[in-house]
Design an enzyme around this catalytic site. Structure first.
Site, mmCIF file in Angstrom:
data_model
loop_
_atom_site.group_PDB
_atom_site.id
_atom_site.type_symbol
_atom_site.label_atom_id
_atom_site.label_comp_id
_atom_site.label_asym_id
_atom_site.label_seq_id
_atom_site.Cartn_x
_atom_site.Cartn_y
_atom_site.Cartn_z
ATOM 1 N N GLU A 123 92.704 39.365 81.904
ATOM 2 C CA GLU A 123 92.567 38.835 83.243
ATOM 3 C C GLU A 123 93.671 39.415 84.135
ATOM 4 O OE1 GLU A 123 92.749 34.627 82.660
ATOM 5 O OE2 GLU A 123 90.635 34.448 82.076
ATOM 6 N N SER A 171 108.059 59.744 76.158
ATOM 7 C CA SER A 171 107.035 58.737 76.459
ATOM 8 C C SER A 171 107.183 58.215 77.876
ATOM 9 C CB SER A 171 107.141 57.565 75.476
ATOM 10 O OG SER A 171 106.281 56.512 75.857
ATOM 11 N N LYS A 212 108.807 62.971 55.474
ATOM 12 C CA LYS A 212 109.793 63.007 56.557
ATOM 13 C C LYS A 212 111.220 62.794 56.067
ATOM 14 C CE LYS A 212 110.026 58.214 58.254
ATOM 15 N NZ LYS A 212 111.489 58.125 58.238
ATOM 16 N N LYS A 246 95.995 53.930 63.874
ATOM 17 C CA LYS A 246 97.069 53.353 64.684
ATOM 18 C C LYS A 246 96.962 51.848 64.873
ATOM 19 C CE LYS A 246 98.444 55.588 68.377
ATOM 20 N NZ LYS A 246 99.882 55.745 68.079
ATOM 21 N N TYR A 298 111.351 50.612 71.940
ATOM 22 C CA TYR A 298 110.672 51.904 71.776
ATOM 23 C C TYR A 298 110.954 52.800 72.980
ATOM 24 C CZ TYR A 298 106.963 55.348 72.187
ATOM 25 O OH TYR A 298 106.277 56.520 72.382
#
Length: 320
Positions: free
Chosen positions: A201, A116, A53, A177, A139
């Site tokens: 919970e 996202s 990248k 991941k 993010y």
């Protein structure tokens, strides 16, 4: 030639695999393989070339060509919702996307990128409008920042640009991941180790395990990407989910049903997630449908069964 950034990652490798299945091997993969186990996602794929990248963005910023490119699917990003290094997040998720967007526009290359559902934060309305966008972490902000940047250009594009706001994606090739893998991955591992799956919970007014998310099969995400490639007249920012929220209890039972055994254990809600957790998500698909997309999305019973069938047949991508 088709470029897939993040091509060794979860959604990216599923896209490469499907492109191969459709006879396309002229695929350039861009990724960061510092974590070498990601390479297993591509072990059964055929690609034409690979770029790290950092090397790839150097080429882009130097305004160098890569030969004829039909489309760029930009999936490379830092997807850790628990990462709070803002400089790192913005370099990876905003600045990289901005540079690649302009490189594609200069060459009239379709650019389909990953946004996202994290941009919506704690909102209860999930439509692609600014008034509903309030991320809970850096993010989500990094994804929103690029969506906002893109909106400035939507009325004057030289080629297709689409941002897909992924909801809770699950499926094969996510084993690398770790904590960011889907609940299906974690439930499967937990069942094999202890015979139980662990759910939070109650929180935010929801009973134990009744928090709801829009869980979407990765194969549907890939089909939507390729539908967009076939419809270059469609540009914009769209939700990518099923349009139906399901409980974590329902997802747990889908996994338990596949294994044929198991119980649910409810554990205390983590302190560090309070105020930073989406207890409810459900994609509004109105804009996607208005754009002409009539793809049907798998329900969790079908998607989980397909996922676990696939990983059972391929040990390299089995949850571990």
């Amino acid at each position: 030639m088709i470029i897939v950034t993040g091509g060794a990652g979860f959604i990216g490798s599923n896209l490469v695999h499907e492109l191969n299945r459709r006879g396309r091997t002229d695929v350039i993969v861009v990724d960061n393989l510092t974590r070498g186990e990601k390479a297993l996602n591509l072990a059964d794929c055929v690609i034409a070339d690979y770029y790290d990248k950092d090397d790839f963005i150097t080429l882009i910023e130097a305004d160098e060509g890569l030969g004829p490119v039909e489309a760029v699917f930009h999936l490379g990003a830092c997807s850790a919702t628990t990462e709070w290094d803002g400089r790192y997040m913005m370099r990876n998720n905003f600045e990289y996307s901005r540079a690649l967007f302009h490189w594609c526009q200069d060459r009239r290359i379709p650019f389909i990128y990953a946004s996202s559902a994290a941009v919506y934060g704690g909102n209860s309305v999930f439509t692609e409008h600014p008034e509903h966008e309030r991320p809970l972490n850096v993010y989500g902000y990094s994804k929103l920042a690029f969506d906002q940047y893109l909106r400035r250009y939507l009325d004057d594009l030289s080629a297709q640009v689409v941002g897909l706001r992924y909801f809770n994606v699950y499926g094969p090739r996510e084993q690398h991941k770790g904590g960011m893998a889907s609940v299906v991955h974690h439930f499967s591992r937990q069942l094999r180790e202890s015979g139980q799956v662990r759910l939070f919970e109650g929180s935010d007014g929801y009973a134990d395990g009744e928090q709801r998310r829009d869980f979407v099969d990765v194969s549907d995400c890939v089909r939507l990407k390729l539908w967009l490639l076939d419809h270059p007249e469609v540009s914009g920012i769209y939700n990518c989910g099923t349009g139906r929220a399901r409980t974590f209890n329902a997802m747990a039972h889908a996994v338990i049903d596949w294994f044929g055994h198991g119980e649910i254990e409810y554990i205390p809600f983590p302190e560090h997630l309070k105020g930073r957790y989406q207890s409810y998500t459900q994609a509004d698909l109105s804009q996607l449908r208005a754009a002409g997309c009539d793809l049907a999305f798998n329900d969790i019973e079908t998607g989980v069964r397909n996922y676990l069938d696939a990983v059972a047949d391929s040990p390299a991508i089995m949850p571990s």
